[in-house]
Design a protein around this motif. Structure first.
Motif: not given
Length: 328
Positions: A204, A208-209, A211-212, A314
């Motif tokens: 996760a 997230t990293c 995606s950002r 994102v």
């Protein structure tokens, strides 16, 4: 009043995390009820099947329910089999779409959705492994465990093995007859549970990293975009209710009074179809939603309406805001 407002602001800012937390807590509570009230290991040759069913089947059901409750899936699928104008593609340039391109687009949408709906089933499995009841029952009936624990110890060892999850006194009594490794089944289950939780958190965080890092806009513009999407959703719902109420009033009045309806402008089927496409980002243009794009491209008639470069995870919130109400 100020404290209440502060709490509301906090909930709005962290609604995604809070939502996942609530789902996880409800799932953990359900597992507690199942393991304490419903689950009764048969302690016979059916241990493996019984324990595995309680460990896996509820997780699979939660996974399916997650898909059923996800409005983005229904937005993607609704009308996708309509043959006219190659409607399996949700981009305006659909006649140039290939089956491979359509499959790729579906995967780009469904992979993030699958990650989100997996929260509840993975929580079930992790909590069940930490409690160890299901694993102990299944493992005690496993032929692999039997061969490992009862090697050269005869058939009686097999019979004792399947009864141990139901009788702690028997466990104490038969310690010397069984391999010492068996006594660690609960520890094995808990270790697997913690490893599963660690893997989920790492995946996760990594997702997230990534995606950002791949975000096409800056952090503050992303925050502005989310605010815009939320407000557009609220206004769309309000306007849709007003419009539907007014149209219903006109039609009902005309029915009972036997009169002809006055002209009333309502979006066409084509207009609805255009704003129902899933959002695609174009780095050359600055649109914050499909409605924004629609009204700035001559009601979707411009060739620019069909242009889209990517559908980044994102930016998934763009469609999530617009489909969160009543399956929109």
């Amino acid at each position: 009043m100020e404290k209440l407002r502060g709490m509301m602001d906090f909930c709005i800012r962290h609604q995604t995390v809070l939502g996942y937390s609530i789902v996880s807590l409800l799932t953990a509570a359900s597992e507690q009820i199942f393991s304490s009230v419903v689950f009764k290991c048969p302690c016979n040759s059916g241990n493996m099947l019984y324990g595995s069913v309680f460990l896996i089947v509820p997780a699979f059901v939660l996974f399916l329910l997650g898909y059923l409750a996800n409005a983005k899936v229904w937005r993607l699928l609704t009308g996708s089999c309509y043959a006219e104008k190659c409607c399996s593609c949700y981009a305006e340039k659909c006649c140039s779409c290939s089956p491979w391109g359509t499959c790729t687009r579906y995967c780009q949408v469904l992979v993030p959705v699958t990650a989100r709906v997996s929260v509840a089933p993975l929580t079930w499995i992790a909590v069940a492994l930490l409690r160890a009841s299901f694993y102990e029952c299944a493992a005690s009936g496993s032929s692999l465990i039997k061969n490992l624990m009862c090697k050269e110890k005869g058939e009686e060892c097999h019979k004792v093995l399947v009864r141990i999850p139901c009788d702690e006194k028997l466990l104490e009594k038969e310690k010397e007859k069984l391999s010492i490794e068996f006594l660690g089944l609960q520890a094995q289950s808990q270790l697997i549970g913690w490893f599963l939780i660690a893997i989920i958190m790492i995946v996760a965080l990594t997702a997230t990293c990534v995606s950002r890092c791949r975000s096409p806009v800056s952090h503050l513009q992303l925050k502005f975009w989310k605010i815009y999407s939320k407000k557009e959703e609220e206004l769309f719902k309000t306007k849709a209710k007003e419009h539907a109420t007014r149209l219903a009033e006109i039609n009902t009045t005309c029915f009972f009074e036997a009169t002809d309806p006055a002209p009333f402008q309502t979006p066409s089927n084509e207009d609805w179809r255009k704003i129902s496409f899933l959002y695609t980002f174009n780095s050359q243009e600055q649109y914050y939603s499909m409605i924004h794009k629609y009204v700035n491209t001559n009601r979707g008639n411009s060739v620019r309406f069909g242009k889209g470069d990517q559908d980044l995870p994102v930016l998934g919130f763009v469609d999530e805001a617009n489909v969160s109400e009543a399956g929109f």
